[in-house]
Each structure stands twice: as C-alpha cells, then as structure tokens.
Scaffold this active site. Sequence first.
Site, PDB file in Angstrom:
ATOM      1  N   HIS A  70      39.923 -85.970 -23.858  1.00 19.79           N
ATOM      2  CA  HIS A  70      39.225 -85.635 -25.100  1.00 19.79           C
ATOM      3  C   HIS A  70      40.148 -85.842 -26.294  1.00 19.79           C
ATOM      4  O   HIS A  70      41.277 -85.371 -26.286  1.00 19.79           O
ATOM      5  CB  HIS A  70      38.758 -84.177 -25.075  1.00 19.79           C
ATOM      6  CG  HIS A  70      37.918 -83.850 -23.879  1.00 19.79           C
ATOM      7  ND1 HIS A  70      37.993 -82.654 -23.228  1.00 19.79           N
ATOM      8  CD2 HIS A  70      37.001 -84.583 -23.210  1.00 19.79           C
ATOM      9  CE1 HIS A  70      37.145 -82.642 -22.212  1.00 19.79           C
ATOM     10  NE2 HIS A  70      36.539 -83.809 -22.170  1.00 19.79           N
ATOM     11  N   TYR A 135      45.836 -74.194 -25.301  1.00 23.62           N
ATOM     12  CA  TYR A 135      45.561 -75.151 -26.378  1.00 23.62           C
ATOM     13  C   TYR A 135      45.610 -74.427 -27.713  1.00 23.62           C
ATOM     14  O   TYR A 135      44.896 -73.449 -27.908  1.00 23.62           O
ATOM     15  CB  TYR A 135      44.122 -75.673 -26.318  1.00 23.62           C
ATOM     16  CG  TYR A 135      43.643 -76.448 -25.160  1.00 23.62           C
ATOM     17  CD1 TYR A 135      43.537 -77.829 -25.245  1.00 23.62           C
ATOM     18  CD2 TYR A 135      43.209 -75.814 -23.990  1.00 23.62           C
ATOM     19  CE1 TYR A 135      43.019 -78.564 -24.189  1.00 23.62           C
ATOM     20  CE2 TYR A 135      42.698 -76.544 -22.943  1.00 23.62           C
ATOM     21  CZ  TYR A 135      42.602 -77.919 -23.044  1.00 23.62           C
ATOM     22  OH  TYR A 135      42.093 -78.645 -22.007  1.00 23.62           O
TER      23      TYR A 135
END
Length: 186
Positions: A70, A135
């Site tokens: 992604h 993240y």
Amino acid sequence: MPADVRPMTVERTAIDGLARITTKAVTDERGTVREFFRTSGFADAGVDVPERWAQINLTWTRHGALRGLHGEAADKLIGIAAGEAFGAWVDARPGSPTYGAVHTERLAVGIQMFVPAGVCNGFQAVSPDGCQYLYCFGVEWTPGMAGIAVTPLDPDLAIAWPIAPDVADPASVSTKDANAPRFADL
C-alpha cells in the site's frame, strides 16, 4: 553495570527517501529502553519526518500472513513492537528517480523504516507467534484517501516472500491485496 548506549543510526536504501533506522537503545541490568521517535534525533540524522504524527496503528499479524503493498499519500514510520517481519517496499511515485525500485529486508524490534508518501509498504509476519507492526502516519487515514495498491504477488516485482502465500486463504493474503493491480498496470 554501567548503561550501554547504542546511538540511532540511519542507512539509505535503493529507494529515494526510504531509510532504515536502528533505534537509539539504552541497556542496563533492568532491560532496554528504545527511543522509537524523537523529532530532533531524526532531524539530526537528516530524515525529514513530520514533527507530529497524526495517527498511530498497531497491528498483530499471524505467522505467514501478508499485508500490503500500500502506498498511501502519507509519510510513515514503521517498526516492530514484537516478533519479526519481512518487509517489502516499491517506489510507485511517478517522476521519482527510483520509480519501480524494490527494497526488501527482515525487520525486528529496534529496526524501523521511514517510508515516504507514495512508496508502497508491505510485510509478512515471519515469527512463529506472528508479529506486532507499528505504523505512524503523517496524516490521518481516511476511506478513499489518495494512494495506490499493488499486489504483493506481482511476479514482475520478484519479491521472495519467505513463506509461500496461499492465495486461496484470506488469512494468508486478503482478497483485496491479492487482486490489487500489478505494478506494470498502474
């Protein structure tokens, strides 16, 4: 026992802006304190990151499962909180001097990657008990956010995933990721 201090180090990769970071760590008889993020430390190391992260996610991923690739429109700082992962990155930024470059490496606690916006990020959990993958996003993720996805199974990218993904098993790779476009089709 005096504390053992290991400074933060930064290594550049074959992808422009993608940096491998070994975190600052202070170890004594009690254990280790790792400095996951300090604005001035990154600035001193020449890594241009947001002064403030807008969103932080922690995922647990089972052994052998893939997530990604992604490339959101956000800078990311990723790291491992527990276990190990095999990371893969693809430069999907049109006009980038390293467009199409692929970088892979094994990730463990104390190793981070700064991922510039538009560079696709993916990983596979390789430790027996899975991994916890952290993240930090420079902007909040929103549905429909600008960005791209590339299938982690694209044979042209030649990513040597350590554990063969089972495309028929959504616990191995999601249908969405398996059906994402190949890099050449972007």
